[in-house]
Design a protein around this motif. Structure first.
Motif, PDB file in Angstrom:
ATOM      1  N   UNK A 161       0.783  -1.272   0.081  1.00 38.71           N
ATOM      2  CA  UNK A 161       0.008   0.090   0.129  1.00 38.71           C
ATOM      3  C   UNK A 161       0.930   1.327  -0.081  1.00 38.71           C
ATOM      4  N   UNK A 162       2.128   1.059  -0.546  1.00 39.42           N
ATOM      5  CA  UNK A 162       2.946   2.466  -0.547  1.00 39.42           C
ATOM      6  C   UNK A 162       3.209   2.769  -1.896  1.00 39.42           C
ATOM      7  N   UNK A 163       3.665   3.873  -2.220  1.00 45.21           N
ATOM      8  CA  UNK A 163       3.995   4.445  -3.513  1.00 45.21           C
ATOM      9  C   UNK A 163       5.383   4.157  -3.912  1.00 45.21           C
ATOM     10  N   UNK A 164       5.562   3.669  -5.039  1.00 50.66           N
ATOM     11  CA  UNK A 164       7.037   3.527  -5.495  1.00 50.66           C
ATOM     12  C   UNK A 164       7.723   4.833  -5.879  1.00 50.66           C
ATOM     13  N   UNK A 165       8.865   4.882  -5.789  1.00 51.71           N
ATOM     14  CA  UNK A 165       9.502   6.205  -6.006  1.00 51.71           C
ATOM     15  C   UNK A 165      10.646   5.838  -7.247  1.00 51.71           C
ATOM     16  N   UNK A 166      11.240   6.793  -7.767  1.00 47.68           N
ATOM     17  CA  UNK A 166      12.081   6.536  -8.866  1.00 47.68           C
ATOM     18  C   UNK A 166      13.376   5.609  -8.338  1.00 47.68           C
ATOM     19  N   UNK A 167      13.542   6.132  -7.234  1.00 46.17           N
ATOM     20  CA  UNK A 167      14.837   5.450  -6.288  1.00 46.17           C
ATOM     21  C   UNK A 167      14.627   4.239  -6.486  1.00 46.17           C
ATOM     22  N   UNK A 168      13.456   3.498  -6.189  1.00 45.16           N
ATOM     23  CA  UNK A 168      13.358   2.071  -6.008  1.00 45.16           C
ATOM     24  C   UNK A 168      13.432   1.316  -7.546  1.00 45.16           C
ATOM     25  N   UNK A 169      13.516   2.211  -8.506  1.00 41.54           N
ATOM     26  CA  UNK A 169      13.702   1.418  -9.842  1.00 41.54           C
ATOM     27  C   UNK A 169      14.982   0.994  -9.720  1.00 41.54           C
ATOM     28  N   UNK A 170      16.115   1.683  -9.148  1.00 43.26           N
ATOM     29  CA  UNK A 170      17.432   1.079  -8.972  1.00 43.26           C
ATOM     30  C   UNK A 170      17.578  -0.384  -8.542  1.00 43.26           C
ATOM     31  N   UNK A 171      16.438  -0.487  -7.821  1.00 41.80           N
ATOM     32  CA  UNK A 171      16.388  -1.933  -7.342  1.00 41.80           C
ATOM     33  C   UNK A 171      16.405  -3.119  -8.420  1.00 41.80           C
ATOM     34  N   UNK A 172      15.821  -2.696  -9.615  1.00 39.62           N
ATOM     35  CA  UNK A 172      15.708  -3.382 -10.636  1.00 39.62           C
ATOM     36  C   UNK A 172      16.895  -3.522 -11.566  1.00 39.62           C
ATOM     37  N   UNK A 173      17.734  -3.033 -11.119  1.00 41.63           N
ATOM     38  CA  UNK A 173      19.273  -3.185 -12.025  1.00 41.63           C
ATOM     39  C   UNK A 173      19.885  -4.627 -11.929  1.00 41.63           C
ATOM     40  N   UNK A 174      20.187  -5.166 -12.733  1.00 44.16           N
ATOM     41  CA  UNK A 174      20.698  -6.558 -12.677  1.00 44.16           C
ATOM     42  C   UNK A 174      21.999  -6.991 -13.507  1.00 44.16           C
ATOM     43  N   UNK A 175      22.658  -7.616 -13.085  1.00 45.74           N
ATOM     44  CA  UNK A 175      24.107  -7.974 -14.092  1.00 45.74           C
ATOM     45  C   UNK A 175      23.626  -8.428 -15.292  1.00 45.74           C
TER      46      UNK A 175
END
Lengths: 418, 418
Positions: B107-121
């Motif tokens: 129930x929280x809003x995703x920020x742009x910063x969290x997109x960095x979490x989706x970076x993978x090798x």
């Protein structure tokens, strides 16, 4: 000055046990300001142990080994280090004596084989093992210090704390005395506590100040280094006074105190008896009290009123109150506290009712809990909790909050002297 | 084929947490026969992490990293490995989707910063994180495999077990399917169990057979490797049949069963209600039952009768019986079981009384415990324990034995179908 911890034992690599020794030693080293950059775990294999030692020698000044000091052929730590450093193993008379003592205490006969346990690295300081047979060792060469400790935590922990750690300041630091003191908090979160003492955390030097949170409790560990115990304690007292000034009302005890042991102390000191009626905690509150030896002087007993029917028929809660306010309500918690106090004829009655989760209960969402405390002839007090954890976390937290509220209430209401 | 586990996190080196991840992964790797020769712990420091990787590359084929995948600047595991291997980090669309899902669930809003979490090798297989945001990765180069897992155990454990482990057989072994099955025992010691199945332990190949003991319970884990699930299960079934043949009467459940969950299952299936009168366990038995969600259908409630007075006046135990046999006796346990069953009108009544320690009680030495079970109209059964642990170990063991005896009795007496 850097330290590395090498745990030796194939059982660690098989996942049969966790490396809690590394954690214990790291906490202790952090207290005295010694940096640990690596932990290594290696099996009972001489070649791989030598490789680990060579790597550690490149990156640490003090290398601490745990494990591999036992009597079996798998145990090869001291033999491998001796060979690596070109040293002999020599029989230590002091170790022989306490190994003999150990056998006497256990009522068993010592065999020649056990004498091998008394072999130590030549030139090392022997660390007495008060809880087992394998002696520890501290060896200092021109370039490094090597500390050898036994693997079983119940032997290693007291040896490190009482035999080995006191040697470290002289070896590694300028000061001779290190003193630690723990302040224990409840009812305040880690983040909130840190905010209150942020400037003290930012500017810490001596004493150092380390917060630690676990299971809803928060502690602050104050560690002072000095040349005398008096001076170290004075440093700790000064910082403690400032901390108590800010967040003293959340302090329930110090050092080895626990919430139940502190409550027991207050109850016994004031000759008070206690009973409880428990719904969602289902006996956990009374069980936690009974976990402290000697609680029988204060804890009489009580009831587990898991169903509404039992609350009414066995405990005597007024059905109309449950009808009007539900089982999860201030009114129900108050009645439970009053009724159990009356029924069991105690000075204090406690009532706990709520929705542990995962489902709601009594028209309330999961995590809504009411605690009632009836103390002597005072009007009963109730407390509401809104917890967000899983079922059993909520049950444990509820018990801790109950004990914390009891300690606070007893201090405020009846015990101005505490 | 060798594996090394590198845990990344300064909190480990400060001793704030234990490296339980290494233990968990090691257990799982041991099951599939993959050798682990070293565990390493390194702090949140890129240079020292690279040093650790270089060392691990010399001695392992598969390097498993835990921790350092979070969103803060301290988290540098994937960045450091990317740089070390000369690879880029690329945005993974699948990861973006489940990170978005995670935020929706919270129930929280995703920020742009969290997109960095989706970076993978680049080139890695992405491992879904069902309990957090940081995806895991498995990257295979010509010389090594690198597995990156998040640090929090509640994210790492399911990811390893359900996402990563199934990829390992294809990567490292000849077989495609690995299946594990756990048999759970109570009332038999580890040494005794091992003696009974010693030949099976000595001759194990496929399935492997691993005993594990903790808190008085013993388990046997059977792990089969094969090319199909049917074939793997058939291997497990064959070995299990032989084990049950020898020590089946001590088996209380399988896989994720616990003693209380198994008891609840039997109670609910047979529509039975239960109450208890507890002395030395002081509510722990009922609390352990209530820890299982949905126990309210079976557990009605009961009494904590800590003092002799409460046993007599509140519960209704005959004072003459206590006078004659003492509170720690078969007769007192039987009366407690009968009286609580009658008072709370349940199908089953349980009475627990004993000397938890450190002191004796009721004329009996510490560790003497009597458990009474009254089931329907049957003559009550009592059991005596002679435990040698510390106070709280004895209390916990007593609760476990009580549940185990209940399960056995219910199976024997009323439930021939189970």
């Amino acid at each position: 000055m850097k330290a590395e911890i090498i745990a030796v034992g194939s059982e660690l690599l098989l996942g049969q046990i966790s490396n809690t020794n590394a954690r214990f030693i790291s906490t202790q080293l952090a207290e005295i300001g010694l940096d640990v950059y690596y932990h290594t775990v290696v099996g009972d294999n001489a070649d791989r142990l030598v490789e680990s030692i060579k790597i550690a020698e490149k990156r640490a000044d003090l290398i601490i080994f745990t494990g591999g000091l036992g009597p079996t052929k798998d145990d090869l730590t001291k033999e491998t280090i001796a060979k690596h450093l070109g040293l002999s193993l020599v029989l230590d008379n002091h170790a022989i004596i306490y190994i003999e003592d150990f056998f006497k205490r256990m009522g068993r006969k010592m065999t020649d084989n056990n004498k091998k346990q008394a072999l130590v690295l030549e030139g090392s300081t022997v660390l007495e093992n008060k809880h087992g047979m394998a002696p520890g060792m501290l060896l200092t060469t021109e370039s490094h210090s090597y500390m050898l400790l036994p693997g079983p935590p119940k032997e290693m922990e007291p040896m490190f704390q009482f035999e080995a750690k006191p040697l470290l300041p002289k070896l590694l630091l300028d000061e001779n005395v290190i003193m630690s003191h723990v302040i224990r908090f409840y009812g305040i979160g880690e983040a909130e506590l840190e905010t209150e003492v942020q400037d003290l955390l930012d500017n810490q030097t001596n004493p150092t100040l380390a917060p630690l949170a676990s299971d809803g409790e928060v502690t602050l560990r104050l560690t002072a280094k000095s040349n005398s115990e008096d001076e170290a304690w004075k440093k700790i007292e000064e910082l403690q006074a400032e901390i108590l000034n800010r967040v003293g009302k959340f302090v329930y005890g110090y050092n080895n105190d626990s919430l139940p042991s502190k409550l027991r102390e207050i109850l016994i000191e004031n000759d008070l008896t206690i009973s409880a009626a428990e719904s969602m905690t289902a006996g956990l509150f009374q069980s936690e009290l009974a976990a402290v030896p000697g609680m029988g002087e204060a804890l009489v007993g009580g009831m587990i009123t898991y169903t509404e029917d039992v609350k009414i028929k066995q405990l005597g809660v007024d059905a109309a109150i449950i009808e009007k306010y539900s089982v999860v309500s201030s009114e129900c918690a108050e009645q439970m506290a009053l009724k159990v106090k009356e029924k069991f004829q105690t000075d204090i009655g406690v009532g706990i009712t709520g929705a542990a989760g995962p489902d709601g209960h009594g028209g309330q969402p999961a995590g809504t809990i009411w605690i009632g405390i009836a103390l002597g002839d005072l009007k009963p007090v109730t407390y509401k909790l809104n917890l967000s954890g899983l079922r059993n976390t909520n049950r444990i937290r509820t018990v801790k909050f109950t004990i914390y509220y009891l300690i606070r209430l007893l201090r405020e209401q009846t015990l101005s002297k505490i």
